[in-house]
Write an enzyme that holds these catalytic residues in place. Structure first.
Site, PDB file in Angstrom:
ATOM      1  CG  ASN A   1     -85.171 -30.415-118.722  1.00 53.22           C
ATOM      2  OD1 ASN A   1     -85.389 -30.242-119.927  1.00 53.22           O
ATOM      3  ND2 ASN A   1     -85.470 -31.549-118.097  1.00 53.22           N
ATOM      4  CD1 TRP A   2     -85.295 -24.003-120.814  1.00 57.57           C
ATOM      5  CD2 TRP A   2     -85.600 -23.439-122.964  1.00 57.57           C
ATOM      6  NE1 TRP A   2     -84.610 -22.836-121.040  1.00 57.57           N
ATOM      7  CE2 TRP A   2     -84.771 -22.458-122.364  1.00 57.57           C
ATOM      8  CE3 TRP A   2     -85.917 -23.289-124.308  1.00 57.57           C
ATOM      9  CZ2 TRP A   2     -84.282 -21.362-123.052  1.00 57.57           C
ATOM     10  CZ3 TRP A   2     -85.417 -22.191-125.011  1.00 57.57           C
ATOM     11  CH2 TRP A   2     -84.619 -21.241-124.388  1.00 57.57           C
TER      12      TRP A   2
ATOM     13  CG  HIS B   1     -85.636 -35.765-117.004  1.00 59.90           C
ATOM     14  ND1 HIS B   1     -86.954 -36.058-116.730  1.00 59.90           N
ATOM     15  CD2 HIS B   1     -85.371 -34.590-116.395  1.00 59.90           C
ATOM     16  CE1 HIS B   1     -87.463 -35.083-115.995  1.00 59.90           C
ATOM     17  NE2 HIS B   1     -86.525 -34.177-115.777  1.00 59.90           N
TER      18      HIS B   1
ATOM     19  CD  GLU C   1     -90.343 -34.903-117.308  1.00 58.69           C
ATOM     20  OE1 GLU C   1     -89.833 -34.335-118.302  1.00 58.69           O
ATOM     21  OE2 GLU C   1     -90.659 -34.276-116.268  1.00 58.69           O
TER      22      GLU C   1
ATOM     23  CD  GLU D   1     -84.296 -33.577-112.350  1.00 56.63           C
ATOM     24  OE1 GLU D   1     -84.395 -32.347-112.360  1.00 56.63           O
ATOM     25  OE2 GLU D   1     -84.706 -34.281-113.276  1.00 56.63           O
TER      26      GLU D   1
ATOM     27  N   GLY E   1     -92.240 -31.024-110.895  1.00 58.88           N
ATOM     28  CA  GLY E   1     -93.459 -30.405-111.412  1.00 58.88           C
ATOM     29  C   GLY E   1     -94.628 -30.445-110.445  1.00 58.88           C
TER      30      GLY E   1
ATOM     31  N   GLY F   1     -86.762 -27.081-113.985  1.00 60.16           N
ATOM     32  CA  GLY F   1     -87.746 -27.268-115.055  1.00 60.16           C
ATOM     33  C   GLY F   1     -88.622 -26.027-115.198  1.00 60.16           C
ATOM     34  N   GLY F   2     -89.805 -26.075-114.613  1.00 53.37           N
ATOM     35  CA  GLY F   2     -90.791 -25.006-114.783  1.00 53.37           C
ATOM     36  C   GLY F   2     -90.240 -23.598-114.593  1.00 53.37           C
TER      37      GLY F   2
HETATM   38  P1  13P Z   1     -89.531 -28.782-112.119  1.00 57.46           P
HETATM   39  O1  13P Z   1     -88.501 -27.764-111.755  1.00 57.46           O
HETATM   40  O2  13P Z   1     -90.596 -28.237-113.037  1.00 57.46           O
HETATM   41  O3  13P Z   1     -90.075 -29.505-110.938  1.00 57.46           O
HETATM   42  O4  13P Z   1     -88.779 -29.891-113.026  1.00 57.46           O
HETATM   43  C1  13P Z   1     -87.605 -30.439-112.564  1.00 57.46           C
HETATM   44  C2  13P Z   1     -87.003 -31.222-113.662  1.00 57.46           C
HETATM   45  O5  13P Z   1     -87.526 -32.249-114.061  1.00 57.46           O
HETATM   46  C3  13P Z   1     -85.759 -30.727-114.268  1.00 57.46           C
HETATM   47  O6  13P Z   1     -85.175 -31.670-115.083  1.00 57.46           O
END
Ligand code: 13P
Length: 253
Positions: free
Chosen positions: A9-10, A98, A100, A170, A176, A237-238
């Site tokens: 997930n960029w 998600h 966010e 998650e 993050g 993510g990261g």
């Molecule tokens: P990170 O891997 O940066 O913690 O993010 C996870 C994420 O939200 C993937 O959707």
């Protein structure tokens, strides 16, 4: 047998040129490095999807996913992208729910139920995200919290449709932050989710649903997470923004 998946997930990162470079690097590396039964899903920002689709032609091991879609099929919804549009350019997956999107854009369980419907109607595979915030984990109420998310957004679906989705657990406190869930915490929640699916849809359906873990997955913790019985891969993510890290994670099955 359920599918093993490494999904990147960029989020809102990478210009087009950077996204093309990252995709090419991943494509070249996976050729010899990744097991054939591992599915790679790249989820770049919407506007890169068409270009990356062109780059990925013929590479069946890598699929594209969007990070969201509208709950409507078409119409006067300025700034939105619909599931039929995604299908029309060959996108196969869509991340829905998600944390966010839930937190910054007010997406509720009920809205997500509608988004799941339209994604499935358009032959997209939803990657449905669930997970609790820190305050809930501190009160040890994560099980009830996640069960409610799943029940409210998924349980109107038919058995056939539920079998077509991927779930991503998650925990918000792990996203993050560099603070990964322990293998015990991940396995416990994944098993709980699978049990909940079993209660509603039966063992066979539950056994075939891939449940991904997301939250600070890195090359150095992926192996132990993916070794958990009910963890079928990761939503990353990261670490998905660096080809070497992402491919090292995808090699960890
Ligand atoms: P990170 O891997 O940066 O913690 O993010 C996870 C994420 O939200 C993937 O959707």
């Amino acid at each position: 047998m359920r599918r093993k998946i490494a999904a990147g997930n960029w989020k809102m990162n990478k210009t087009l040129e950077e996204g093309k470079a990252l995709t090419s690097e991943v494509m070249n590396m996976i050729e010899d490095e990744i097991r054939d039964d591992v599915k790679i899903v790249l989820c770049p920002p919407f506007i890169h999807l068409t270009t990356l689709q062109g780059l990925l032609k013929g590479k069946n091991q890598i699929s594209l996913g969007a990070q969201n879609c509208s709950e409507h099929a078409s119409g006067a919804y300025t700034g939105e992208i619909s599931a039929p549009m995604l299908q029309s350019i060959g996108v196969e997956y869509v991340i829905l729910g998600h944390s966010e999107r839930r937190e910054y854009y007010g997406e509720s369980n009920e809205l997500l139920a509608k988004k799941l419907n339209i994604a499935l109607e358009n032959n997209l595979t939803p990657i449905f995200c669930c997970g609790e915030p820190l305050q809930i984990r501190e009160k040890d109420m994560q099980t009830e919290y996640v069960r409610k998310q799943i029940q409210a957004s998924l349980f109107h679906l038919s058995q056939n449709d539920v079998a077509r989705i991927v779930i991503a657990y998650e925990p918000i406190w792990a996203i993050g932050t560099g603070k990964t869930a322990t293998t015990d915490q991940a396995q416990e929640m994944h098993a709980t989710i699978r049990k909940q699916i079993t209660e509603k849809y039966g063992q066979e359906t539950a056994n075939n649903i891939s449940i991904l873990y997301g939250g600070s997955v890195k090359p150095d913790n992926a192996k132990e997470l993916f070794a958990c019985m009910d963890v079928d891969g990761g939503l990353i993510g990261g670490a998905s923004l660096k080809s070497r890290d992402f491919v090292d994670i995808a090699k960890s099955f």
